[in-house]
Scaffold this motif. Structure first.
Motif, PDB file in Angstrom:
ATOM      1  N   UNK A  12       0.832  -1.284   0.036  1.00  0.00           N
ATOM      2  CA  UNK A  12      -0.044  -0.085   0.016  1.00  0.00           C
ATOM      3  C   UNK A  12       0.845   1.278  -0.009  1.00  0.00           C
ATOM      4  N   UNK A  13       2.096   1.214   0.537  1.00  0.00           N
ATOM      5  CA  UNK A  13       2.938   2.142   0.291  1.00  0.00           C
ATOM      6  C   UNK A  13       3.334   2.731  -0.966  1.00  0.00           C
ATOM      7  N   UNK A  14       4.040   1.860  -1.563  1.00  0.00           N
ATOM      8  CA  UNK A  14       4.441   2.190  -3.064  1.00  0.00           C
ATOM      9  C   UNK A  14       3.526   1.579  -4.050  1.00  0.00           C
ATOM     10  N   UNK A  15       2.389   1.168  -3.667  1.00  0.00           N
ATOM     11  CA  UNK A  15       1.362   0.543  -4.539  1.00  0.00           C
ATOM     12  C   UNK A  15       1.878  -0.362  -5.868  1.00  0.00           C
ATOM     13  N   UNK A  16       2.744  -1.039  -5.450  1.00  0.00           N
ATOM     14  CA  UNK A  16       3.213  -2.106  -6.382  1.00  0.00           C
ATOM     15  C   UNK A  16       2.973  -3.550  -6.027  1.00  0.00           C
ATOM     16  N   UNK A  17       2.712  -4.416  -6.841  1.00  0.00           N
ATOM     17  CA  UNK A  17       2.800  -5.812  -6.580  1.00  0.00           C
ATOM     18  C   UNK A  17       4.196  -6.491  -6.416  1.00  0.00           C
TER      19      UNK A  17
END
Length: 416
Positions: free
Chosen positions: A252-257
């Protein structure tokens, strides 16, 4: 009135820091009622710093916890073009005491009296993310009885039978923002092509945005709700070949998988062999429920992100041919473990005898879902439920469904 004035004069001589410390130790529902004592208390309790301080103390001490439990309520749904009404399941949401499930209180969320199926798809720091069948998502604070309706996202599904939506909800402590992620995955069986759409909602900005796609196709088994651990949402599911390979994560911080490995013993097992692999969270740690008849193993990742820290914590015997889906929590004394199983049931395991009992709630023993939430003083946009809060009627809902069906048919013709 005179006594009230005398009381106000007396408390004005108490240092505000001491008052703040005392109030931060009280249950949130009690603190909300104390807003009317005087203006200074109202300002203190409404201050964001105090709201955060109260919440962090509750999380650190594991106090002010409750269960939100969904039980079924059947009603007759009528459509204008049907000769007979259809029996529908409309869950009722209750708040209940932590650990005991006692003292259930019917939650007054905005859709309570609308005969519209409502589902809890996330619980984080006292806020619940609710999904309504008509497509709405809303954040709801059961403590302050306030809510935010998220901007509506249309479900533009292509013409394929393998389409599913997955959700995640959590808190980003860096930006101090609550976020919701919606993942749409579409698999075109004939060509093997996959289409994704990943949208993230921010409470701070109150809007959605598109983020990079999922790195791999996965079909969550048993639940489309991402489990939140360390501000990261987790899903475990099978790939195109129905093989369990890894855990898909969304930060949720850098919005990456990204991906996390499974325990070595569980890697590359076929769905038919494992009978179900479910991700969960127990005592702040990521865990996995691995069902292999006639038993179920509960694995815990002791050190987050470290593959070698996977540890088999418990092995449970068969639960009358039902799977263990996820653990909810330990009891206060750490001697019992509350579990959610398939077929929508709740079980309680005695960790000394390893015997289990099926839990009853509000005269129901099936169609149960449960989440843990903590009292939170946060006031969302709508401080009270307004009468003209628009919920689509059965006629409007049916018309929308017909329009979607026509759109799907048009897309099918284009593909052909």
């Amino acid at each position: 009135m005179k006594l009230h004035s005398q009381f106000v004069m007396m408390i004005t001589h108490i240092p505000i820091d001491l008052i703040s410390d005392i109030l931060s130790r009280l249950p949130a529902k009690t603190v909300v009622c104390l807003k009317i004592v005087c203006k200074s208390w109202y300002n203190l309790i409404s201050d964001n710093d105090f709201v955060n301080c109260h919440l962090e103390r509750s999380l650190a001490t594991k106090t002010n916890l409750h269960f939100v439990v969904a039980t079924p309520k059947f009603y007759l749904q009528e459509y204008d073009n049907l000769e007979e009404p259809i029996k529908q399941n409309c869950p009722v949401l209750y708040s209940a005491d932590f650990d005991s499930l006692d003292n259930p209180v019917d939650l007054s969320h905005p859709y309570k009296n609308c005969k519209t199926p409502v589902r809890v798809i996330g619980s984080c720091r006292g806020l619940l993310l609710l999904r309504v069948k008509c497509g709405h998502l809303l954040l709801y604070n059961p403590t302050t009885q306030t809510y935010n309706v998220l901007p509506l996202l249309l479900e533009n599904k292509p013409a394929t039978e393998y389409v599913h939506f997955d959700y995640g909800f959590g808190y980003d402590s860096v930006s101090r923002d609550y976020k919701c992620v919606r993942i749409m995955q579409c698999l075109f069986v004939e060509t093997g092509d996959v289409m994704f759409e990943v949208m993230v909602y921010s409470l701070r900005t109150n809007c959605w945005k598109r983020v990079p796609d999922v790195p791999c196709y996965f079909r969550p088994h048993g639940s489309d709700i991402g489990v939140l651990v360390n501000e990261v949402c987790h899903w475990v599911g099978t790939g195109i070949g129905n093989v369990y390979e890894h855990i898909v994560t969304f930060n949720l911080r850098d919005e990456t998988f990204s991906r996390l490995p499974l325990p070595n013993l569980l890697q590359n097992l076929q769905f038919e062999i494992l009978h179900g692999l479910y991700v969960g969270m127990l005592d702040g740690c990521l865990c996995l429920s691995a069902n292999r008849y006639p038993h179920c193993d509960l694995w815990v990742m002791k050190e987050y992100g470290v593959a070698g820290s996977w540890t088999k914590m418990f092995t449970f015997g068969t639960l009358a041919s039902v799977n263990l889906t996820r653990p909810l929590c330990y009891s206060v004394d750490k001697k019992r473990l509350l579990l959610k199983t398939s077929l929508f049931r709740l079980h309680c395991f005695d960790l000394e005898t390893m015997k289990h009992t099926e839990l009853m709630f509000a005269d129901w023993n099936r169609d149960l879902d449960a989440h843990v939430y903590v009292e939170n003083l946060l006031m969302l946009d709508y401080a009270e439920f307004i009468d003209d809060f628009h919920v689509p009627t059965s006629k409007e809902t049916r018309k929308r469904e017909e329009q979607e069906e026509e759109k799907d048919k048009d897309q099918e013709l284009k593909i052909i």
